[in-house]
Design an enzyme around this catalytic site. Structure first.
Site, PDB file in Angstrom:
ATOM      1  N   TYR A 123       0.864  -1.190   0.000  1.00 52.53           N
ATOM      2  CA  TYR A 123       0.000   0.000   0.000  1.00 52.53           C
ATOM      3  C   TYR A 123       0.893   1.230   0.000  1.00 52.53           C
ATOM      4  CZ  TYR A 123      -3.636   3.376   1.157  1.00 52.53           C
ATOM      5  OH  TYR A 123      -4.499   4.445   1.124  1.00 52.53           O
ATOM      6  N   ASP A 163       9.260   2.731   0.408  1.00 52.06           N
ATOM      7  CA  ASP A 163       8.151   3.389   1.080  1.00 52.06           C
ATOM      8  C   ASP A 163       8.263   3.057   2.560  1.00 52.06           C
ATOM      9  OD1 ASP A 163       5.830   4.231   2.257  1.00 52.06           O
ATOM     10  OD2 ASP A 163       4.535   3.609   0.593  1.00 52.06           O
ATOM     11  N   LYS A 206       3.683   9.609   8.781  1.00 52.07           N
ATOM     12  CA  LYS A 206       3.363   9.144  10.137  1.00 52.07           C
ATOM     13  C   LYS A 206       4.285   9.706  11.227  1.00 52.07           C
ATOM     14  CE  LYS A 206       1.094   5.087   8.186  1.00 52.07           C
ATOM     15  NZ  LYS A 206      -0.331   5.004   8.423  1.00 52.07           N
TER      16      LYS A 206
HETATM   17  N1  PMP Z   1       2.604   4.147   2.347  1.00 49.92           N
HETATM   18  C1  PMP Z   1       2.420   3.234   3.312  1.00 49.92           C
HETATM   19  C2  PMP Z   1       3.402   2.115   3.460  1.00 49.92           C
HETATM   20  C3  PMP Z   1       1.340   3.350   4.184  1.00 49.92           C
HETATM   21  O1  PMP Z   1       1.147   2.428   5.125  1.00 49.92           O
HETATM   22  C4  PMP Z   1       0.453   4.436   4.040  1.00 49.92           C
HETATM   23  C5  PMP Z   1      -0.744   4.639   4.963  1.00 49.92           C
HETATM   24  N2  PMP Z   1      -0.958   3.730   5.944  1.00 49.92           N
HETATM   25  C6  PMP Z   1       0.692   5.363   3.015  1.00 49.92           C
HETATM   26  C7  PMP Z   1       1.772   5.188   2.195  1.00 49.92           C
HETATM   27  C8  PMP Z   1      -0.227   6.525   2.804  1.00 49.92           C
HETATM   28  O2  PMP Z   1      -0.074   7.457   3.802  1.00 49.92           O
HETATM   29  P1  PMP Z   1      -1.278   8.479   4.152  1.00 49.92           P
HETATM   30  O3  PMP Z   1      -2.360   7.664   4.744  1.00 49.92           O
HETATM   31  O4  PMP Z   1      -0.649   9.452   5.103  1.00 49.92           O
HETATM   32  O5  PMP Z   1      -1.676   9.125   2.865  1.00 49.92           O
END
Ligand code: PMP
Length: 430
Positions: free
Chosen positions: A149, A244, A272
């Protein structure tokens, strides 16, 4: 609901009103509790390792704001930093000192981020990093892993994890076939499939984006050599390696997964923890690549609220409290939780496996820990839902999906460990 009942339960009243206002009663699908057959929870406050619902019921929390709350909720130092920053005004529409301080702090811990750019979410950061990868290489394709994700931008919702996995949907309506065709999906931990993909699309792959520890189908650690292999094959094909680290950054080690596994990606995506619970994202990496970003180069990316002063203040205050000792403490709690859960599950005769990297853990309701998304998705969701409900009834709030990680914070200590294992012993039996 009668007015009297609404008065009796502020929680139920708010859930009913939220359900009328917001799809599923929520502003992000993972908050909906659908996969565990419960109404959404309205959480009104949190402090340390605990959160309270709108009626004041208290839970020991493992959602951890889905990652940011590594110090626990409402840490006094972070609260004070945000309060002080607010007195200086919110977004002023120009660079603020905090952006410089937080940027330098991140780079000192993650030296691969030679230059970076703050955004307001992880979604924006991942989307922008891949635009940069395409802009810098002049190539169209992105390789991602099934169950990975990377936020909800169009091209990245193909075979994604998180809410997509929880709701058992292949992707999203509204994404055109043309956009989806520029994303090639490969199974996680499958090096031969990556090699075959590079062979099939020679000279057309801009980047491989990977969660270095997959955490959006539950926790799936990288197999030995997998990340090293990605580093080698991307370099050999002049494609970029994008980590990521929205979840893993400042969590699985101070310097994130890239420090834990000793791999230097070309670009890194963060979110985060670096915002201390405020809206945030960042992407960065090799200086020669980042110099393609506007106004230095032709890759456009912008944001009115990027690098927001209150976010920067919360991030600076959070990162100031993180050092090697703190990561050792998180590791110790994680290890004790893992060992304790194994033991109570075994005593209860529960067929589960536990995957953990540092302060990220998933209990899978399947006999062995999955190596990829396809294996993870075979876990017994109904058994998880029953376990989740029994834990909640015992006062322990887990992420409401089999396919999410439990987030451990520095506010989790001996008392929290004992309470969790006590609840789990009963929940596994149930
Ligand atoms: N990349 C990863 C690995 C994530 O887990 C998430 C959200 N949990 C995101 C990107 C997207 O971040 P956001 O919810 O702040 O848009």
């Amino acid at each position: 609901m009668t007015p009297a009942a609404a008065h009796a339960s502020r929680q139920a009243d708010l859930v009913a009103r939220a359900s009328d206002l917001f799809p599923g009663g929520v502003n992000s699908p993972v908050r909906a509790f659908r996969a565990v057959g419960r109404p959404p929870l309205v959480l009104a406050s949190g402090s340390g390792a605990r959160v309270r619902d709108a009626d004041g019921a208290e839970y020991l929390d493992y959602i951890g704001a889905w990652g940011p709350a590594i110090l626990g909720h409402a840490h006094p130092a972070v609260v004070e930093a945000v309060r002080a920053a607010a007195l200086d005004g919110f977004a002023l529409g120009a660079t603020s000192p905090g952006e410089v301080y937080l940027g330098e702090t991140i780079r000192a811990v993650m030296p691969s981020m030679e230059m970076l750019r703050f955004t307001a979410s992880g979604t924006e950061a991942a989307m922008s990093a891949l635009r940069l990868a395409r802009g810098a290489t002049g190539r169209p394709l992105i390789v991602k892993f099934a169950g990975g994700y990377h936020g909800h931008s169009d091209g990245l919702l193909v075979d994604a994890g998180s809410g997509i996995a929880t709701l058992s949907i292949p992707g999203s309506a509204g994404v055109t076939a043309a956009v989806a065709a520029d994303t090639v999906v490969v199974p996680y931990n499958d090096a031969p499939a990556v090699a075959a993909t590079f062979a099939a699309h020679r000279g057309r792959i801009a980047a491989v984006i990977v969660e270095p520890v997959a955490a959006n189908v539950g926790v799936v650690p990288p197999a030995p050599g997998f990340l090293e292999g990605l580093r080698e094959i991307t370099a050999a094909h002049d494609a970029l390696l994008v980590f990521d680290e929205v979840i893993t950054g400042f969590r699985v080690a101070h310097g994130g997964a890239q420090a834990r596994y000793g791999i230097r990606p070309d670009l890194t995506v963060l979110g985060k923890i670096i915002g201390g619970g405020m809206p945030v994202g960042a992407y960065g990496g090799r200086r020669d690549l980042m110099e393609h970003v506007a106004p230095l180069g032709g890759v456009y990316q912008a944001g009115t609220l990027s690098g927001h002063p209150l976010t920067m203040a919360a991030g600076i205050a959070t990162l100031a409290l993180l050092d090697a000792d703190r990561y050792a403490a998180l590791e110790a709690y994680g290890a004790a939780l893992e060992a304790g859960l194994r033991s109570v599950a075994a005593s209860a005769g529960a067929e589960v496996s536990i995957a953990r990297v540092g302060a990220l853990l998933t209990v899978f309701f399947r006999p062995d820990a999955p190596r990829d998304a396809a294996e993870a998705l075979t876990a017994d969701r109904d058994a998880f839902a029953r376990f989740f409900g029994a834990m909640l009834d015992a006062g322990v709030l887990l992420p409401p999906s089999q396919f999410e990680a439990w987030f451990i914070s520095l506010a989790h200590g001996d008392a929290e460990l004992a309470a969790t294992l006590d609840a789990a012993a009963r929940a596994f039996r149930a």
